[in-house]
Design a protein around this motif. Structure first.
Motif, PDB file in Angstrom:
ATOM      1  N   ASN A 161       4.821  -5.865   5.560  1.00 41.92           N
ATOM      2  CA  ASN A 161       4.128  -5.625   6.833  1.00 41.92           C
ATOM      3  C   ASN A 161       4.860  -4.633   7.736  1.00 41.92           C
ATOM      4  OD1 ASN A 161       2.054  -7.429   6.128  1.00 41.92           O
ATOM      5  ND2 ASN A 161       3.205  -9.158   6.942  1.00 41.92           N
ATOM      6  N   LYS A 162       5.687  -3.770   7.130  1.00 37.69           N
ATOM      7  CA  LYS A 162       6.336  -2.695   7.869  1.00 37.69           C
ATOM      8  C   LYS A 162       5.997  -1.368   7.198  1.00 37.69           C
ATOM      9  CE  LYS A 162      10.216  -5.474   9.551  1.00 37.69           C
ATOM     10  NZ  LYS A 162      11.695  -5.626   9.600  1.00 37.69           N
ATOM     11  N   LEU A 163       5.979  -0.317   8.009  1.00 40.69           N
ATOM     12  CA  LEU A 163       5.591   0.999   7.519  1.00 40.69           C
ATOM     13  C   LEU A 163       6.825   1.874   7.353  1.00 40.69           C
ATOM     14  CD1 LEU A 163       3.307   3.024   6.843  1.00 40.69           C
ATOM     15  CD2 LEU A 163       3.264   3.634   9.260  1.00 40.69           C
ATOM     16  N   TYR A 164       6.965   2.486   6.146  1.00 37.46           N
ATOM     17  CA  TYR A 164       8.111   3.335   5.839  1.00 37.46           C
ATOM     18  C   TYR A 164       7.642   4.721   5.412  1.00 37.46           C
ATOM     19  CZ  TYR A 164      10.683  -1.076   5.758  1.00 37.46           C
ATOM     20  OH  TYR A 164      11.226  -2.283   6.092  1.00 37.46           O
ATOM     21  N   LEU A 165       8.495   5.702   5.704  1.00 33.15           N
ATOM     22  CA  LEU A 165       8.229   7.096   5.327  1.00 33.15           C
ATOM     23  C   LEU A 165       9.385   7.594   4.483  1.00 33.15           C
ATOM     24  CD1 LEU A 165       7.007   9.980   7.572  1.00 33.15           C
ATOM     25  CD2 LEU A 165       9.232  10.191   6.484  1.00 33.15           C
ATOM     26  N   TYR A 166       9.062   8.334   3.424  1.00 32.02           N
ATOM     27  CA  TYR A 166      10.066   8.982   2.575  1.00 32.02           C
ATOM     28  C   TYR A 166       9.772  10.485   2.583  1.00 32.02           C
ATOM     29  CZ  TYR A 166      10.871   4.301   0.671  1.00 32.02           C
ATOM     30  OH  TYR A 166      11.142   2.965   0.527  1.00 32.02           O
ATOM     31  N   SER A 167      10.719  11.265   3.064  1.00 33.68           N
ATOM     32  CA  SER A 167      10.514  12.708   3.151  1.00 33.68           C
ATOM     33  C   SER A 167      10.522  13.337   1.763  1.00 33.68           C
ATOM     34  CB  SER A 167      11.599  13.347   4.014  1.00 33.68           C
ATOM     35  OG  SER A 167      11.510  14.751   3.976  1.00 33.68           O
ATOM     36  N   LEU A 168       9.584  14.243   1.512  1.00 30.06           N
ATOM     37  CA  LEU A 168       9.544  14.943   0.231  1.00 30.06           C
ATOM     38  C   LEU A 168      10.719  15.883   0.060  1.00 30.06           C
ATOM     39  CD1 LEU A 168       5.731  15.710  -0.058  1.00 30.06           C
ATOM     40  CD2 LEU A 168       7.097  14.487  -1.726  1.00 30.06           C
ATOM     41  N   GLU A 169      11.349  16.312   1.157  1.00 32.34           N
ATOM     42  CA  GLU A 169      12.505  17.206   1.069  1.00 32.34           C
ATOM     43  C   GLU A 169      13.684  16.501   0.416  1.00 32.34           C
ATOM     44  OE1 GLU A 169      13.256  18.489   5.005  1.00 32.34           O
ATOM     45  OE2 GLU A 169      11.462  19.736   5.135  1.00 32.34           O
ATOM     46  N   ASN A 170      13.744  15.175   0.556  1.00 30.52           N
ATOM     47  CA  ASN A 170      14.840  14.395  -0.027  1.00 30.52           C
ATOM     48  C   ASN A 170      14.314  13.379  -1.026  1.00 30.52           C
ATOM     49  OD1 ASN A 170      16.973  15.437   1.757  1.00 30.52           O
ATOM     50  ND2 ASN A 170      15.787  14.426   3.338  1.00 30.52           N
ATOM     51  N   ILE A 188       0.862  -1.184   0.000  1.00 24.48           N
ATOM     52  CA  ILE A 188       0.000   0.000   0.000  1.00 24.48           C
ATOM     53  C   ILE A 188       0.895   1.230   0.000  1.00 24.48           C
ATOM     54  CG2 ILE A 188      -1.798   1.277   1.229  1.00 24.48           C
ATOM     55  CD1 ILE A 188      -2.560  -1.339   2.625  1.00 24.48           C
ATOM     56  N   VAL A 189       0.521   2.265  -0.758  1.00 23.83           N
ATOM     57  CA  VAL A 189       1.240   3.536  -0.724  1.00 23.83           C
ATOM     58  C   VAL A 189       0.251   4.681  -0.515  1.00 23.83           C
ATOM     59  CG1 VAL A 189       3.097   2.720  -2.216  1.00 23.83           C
ATOM     60  CG2 VAL A 189       1.123   3.849  -3.237  1.00 23.83           C
ATOM     61  N   ASP A 190       0.744   5.785   0.030  1.00 20.69           N
ATOM     62  CA  ASP A 190      -0.068   6.994   0.192  1.00 20.69           C
ATOM     63  C   ASP A 190       0.894   8.159   0.412  1.00 20.69           C
ATOM     64  OD1 ASP A 190      -2.697   8.160   0.210  1.00 20.69           O
ATOM     65  OD2 ASP A 190      -2.420   8.569   2.331  1.00 20.69           O
ATOM     66  N   LYS A 191       0.373   9.370   0.491  1.00 24.16           N
ATOM     67  CA  LYS A 191       1.193  10.536   0.761  1.00 24.16           C
ATOM     68  C   LYS A 191       0.372  11.608   1.466  1.00 24.16           C
ATOM     69  CE  LYS A 191       2.604  13.513  -2.348  1.00 24.16           C
ATOM     70  NZ  LYS A 191       2.107  14.783  -1.770  1.00 24.16           N
ATOM     71  N   ASN A 192       1.078  12.482   2.192  1.00 21.02           N
ATOM     72  CA  ASN A 192       0.498  13.741   2.635  1.00 21.02           C
ATOM     73  C   ASN A 192       1.341  14.863   2.036  1.00 21.02           C
ATOM     74  OD1 ASN A 192       2.820  13.808   4.223  1.00 21.02           O
ATOM     75  ND2 ASN A 192       1.757  13.429   6.152  1.00 21.02           N
ATOM     76  N   THR A 193       1.230  16.066   2.534  1.00 19.89           N
ATOM     77  CA  THR A 193       1.946  17.179   1.897  1.00 19.89           C
ATOM     78  C   THR A 193       3.441  17.152   2.176  1.00 19.89           C
ATOM     79  OG1 THR A 193       1.427  18.591   3.800  1.00 19.89           O
ATOM     80  CG2 THR A 193      -0.066  18.698   1.899  1.00 19.89           C
ATOM     81  N   LEU A 194       3.887  16.344   3.149  1.00 19.56           N
ATOM     82  CA  LEU A 194       5.298  16.339   3.532  1.00 19.56           C
ATOM     83  C   LEU A 194       6.039  15.069   3.156  1.00 19.56           C
ATOM     84  CD1 LEU A 194       4.987  17.859   7.136  1.00 19.56           C
ATOM     85  CD2 LEU A 194       5.620  19.044   5.034  1.00 19.56           C
ATOM     86  N   SER A 195       5.328  13.952   3.022  1.00 20.11           N
ATOM     87  CA  SER A 195       6.011  12.669   2.875  1.00 20.11           C
ATOM     88  C   SER A 195       5.210  11.684   2.033  1.00 20.11           C
ATOM     89  CB  SER A 195       6.260  12.036   4.262  1.00 20.11           C
ATOM     90  OG  SER A 195       6.898  12.930   5.131  1.00 20.11           O
ATOM     91  N   TYR A 196       5.939  10.672   1.552  1.00 15.32           N
ATOM     92  CA  TYR A 196       5.321   9.475   0.991  1.00 15.32           C
ATOM     93  C   TYR A 196       5.330   8.394   2.070  1.00 15.32           C
ATOM     94  CZ  TYR A 196       6.182  11.665  -3.562  1.00 15.32           C
ATOM     95  OH  TYR A 196       6.208  12.527  -4.629  1.00 15.32           O
ATOM     96  N   PHE A 197       4.292   7.547   2.053  1.00 13.03           N
ATOM     97  CA  PHE A 197       4.214   6.435   2.994  1.00 13.03           C
ATOM     98  C   PHE A 197       4.020   5.142   2.206  1.00 13.03           C
ATOM     99  CE2 PHE A 197       2.867  10.190   5.205  1.00 13.03           C
ATOM    100  CZ  PHE A 197       3.301  10.045   6.512  1.00 13.03           C
ATOM    101  N   GLU A 198       4.538   4.057   2.755  1.00 12.43           N
ATOM    102  CA  GLU A 198       4.281   2.763   2.144  1.00 12.43           C
ATOM    103  C   GLU A 198       4.309   1.663   3.195  1.00 12.43           C
ATOM    104  OE1 GLU A 198       7.156   1.534  -0.744  1.00 12.43           O
ATOM    105  OE2 GLU A 198       8.733   1.185   0.736  1.00 12.43           O
ATOM    106  N   ILE A 199       3.482   0.644   2.963  1.00 12.43           N
ATOM    107  CA  ILE A 199       3.542  -0.584   3.742  1.00 12.43           C
ATOM    108  C   ILE A 199       4.216  -1.614   2.855  1.00 12.43           C
ATOM    109  CG2 ILE A 199       2.236  -2.426   4.845  1.00 12.43           C
ATOM    110  CD1 ILE A 199       0.095  -0.420   5.553  1.00 12.43           C
ATOM    111  N   LYS A 200       5.310  -2.158   3.364  1.00 14.84           N
ATOM    112  CA  LYS A 200       6.086  -3.134   2.606  1.00 14.84           C
ATOM    113  C   LYS A 200       6.550  -4.229   3.560  1.00 14.84           C
ATOM    114  CE  LYS A 200       9.988  -3.364  -0.636  1.00 14.84           C
ATOM    115  NZ  LYS A 200      11.028  -2.570  -1.330  1.00 14.84           N
ATOM    116  N   SER A 253      15.367   9.571  -1.890  1.00 16.55           N
ATOM    117  CA  SER A 253      14.675   8.574  -1.101  1.00 16.55           C
ATOM    118  C   SER A 253      13.711   7.717  -1.878  1.00 16.55           C
ATOM    119  CB  SER A 253      13.912   9.265   0.036  1.00 16.55           C
ATOM    120  OG  SER A 253      12.923  10.129  -0.504  1.00 16.55           O
ATOM    121  N   GLN A 254      12.950   8.297  -2.814  1.00 16.80           N
ATOM    122  CA  GLN A 254      11.886   7.526  -3.422  1.00 16.80           C
ATOM    123  C   GLN A 254      12.404   6.562  -4.471  1.00 16.80           C
ATOM    124  OE1 GLN A 254       9.604  10.852  -5.050  1.00 16.80           O
ATOM    125  NE2 GLN A 254       9.945  10.042  -7.067  1.00 16.80           N
TER     126      GLN A 254
END
Length: 325
Positions: free
Chosen positions: A246-255, A232-244, A259-260
């Motif tokens: 069965n763990k949850l990861y965040l990728y900052s939009l600043e980098n 599963i993937v999603d995003k808000n205004t600051l980051s991307y999120f993903e479940i991979k 990161s992505q």
């Protein structure tokens, strides 16, 4: 060897932008969908028990809603009023920041069969009525129909609906289409495993199982995030999120460039090399070797403090080795 090892650890820690969030894998194992609001709160929907649970960024549960039939979360961009639509129950709910129901709109008494509902704001809904093949603008506060438009499109495999800037956006599992209110199709693009829309100001995004795409009006769909191993993937205004896994990861939009996961890493590498080479060429045109080194060091410090610290560390090591000799 120990010094070289420490250098590599320093570089890795400075440049890594991926962050694992502290959410129990058991809570993610059966997740059917995940959404993130702009405060970093996460909403996990499980189809097994029709539960919607809200967690903060540290993994603490804020609230939970147990539903009797499947519901689709439209958006969590306004966490004070989150809309949920159920085709089975023919109703739309609004829940607050603690997952308590604050409003319910029942469609059974007033309409035929509503295939999809889109909450434009806290007063108006857009409804696709499959029985009459119409798109209806409805004020649910005073229960009045504002407008009604013929909409004889296929309702099969429909995943989401969005109305913005006098255009109708329709998403299925395999396609994204854009229509005018006269039912004129102005754009169509293939999509794999389409799930929902997300609107950020004037931009329309499409969320799939493992990819996030941005719609360039009338032209194309641009891939802005992808990880083919994600559940599963999603995003808000600051980051991307993903479940991979069965763990949850965040990728900052600043980098995000670092990161992505992208499908064209060679192109990014070439661009970075060009950015570094241009200052070198300009510097070599004039100045003594000492001036060139000073300018280069200043450029590195401005662009990447991590690289500057690394360079200083290497210089100190070289000085120590020379002294030892």
């Amino acid at each position: 060897m120990r010094i070289i090892y420490l250098i590599f650890v320093f570089v890795f820690c400075s440049l890594s932008a991926q962050k694992s969030l502290p959410l129990d894998t058991l809570k993610l194992k059966e997740a059917r969908d995940m959404l993130a609001d702009d405060y970093g709160n996460l909403y996990i929907y499980k189809n097994k028990d029709f539960s919607l649970t809200k967690y903060d960024s540290l993994g603490k549960q804020i609230g939970q809603m147990m539903l009797t039939v499947p519901f689709k979360v439209q958006s969590v961009q306004n966490p004070l009023s989150v809309p949920l639509f159920s085709e089975n129950a023919q109703e739309l709910k609004f829940v607050d920041q603690n997952m308590n129901e604050i409003q319910r709109v029942d469609f059974k008494q007033k309409f035929g069969f509503i295939k999809m509902a889109y909450a434009e704001d806290l007063q108006q809904l857009w409804l696709l009525d499959e029985s009459t093949k119409r798109l209806i603008q409805y004020n649910f506060r005073n229960e009045t129909i504002i407008n009604s438009y013929p909409f004889d499109a296929s309702f099969d495999d429909l995943m989401d609906l969005l109305i913005y800037d006098n255009k109708i956006y329709v998403l299925t599992r395999q396609q994204m289409r854009v229509y005018t209110f006269k039912f004129e199709k102005i754009f169509e693009a293939p999509i794999e495993n389409g799930k929902r829309f997300r609107r950020e100001n004037e931009f329309i995004l499409v969320i799939t199982n493992d990819t996030i795409l941005k719609y360039v009006p009338g032209k194309e769909m641009v891939k802005i995030f992808q990880d083919q191993g994600a559940q599963i993937v999603d995003k808000n205004t600051l980051s991307y999120f993903e479940i991979k896994a069965n763990k949850l990861y965040l990728y900052s939009l600043e980098n995000k460039d670092e990161s992505q996961p992208q499908s064209e890493p060679d192109l990014q590498q070439k661009t970075s090399e060009q950015e570094v080479k241009q200052p070198e060429e300009k510097t070599s045109a004039s100045g003594s070797p000492e001036e060139k080194l000073e300018k280069k060091t200043q450029e590195i410090e401005e662009k990447n403090p991590a690289e500057s610290s690394l360079q200083k560390l290497i210089e100190d090591i070289s000085t120590l080795e020379s002294a030892g000799d």
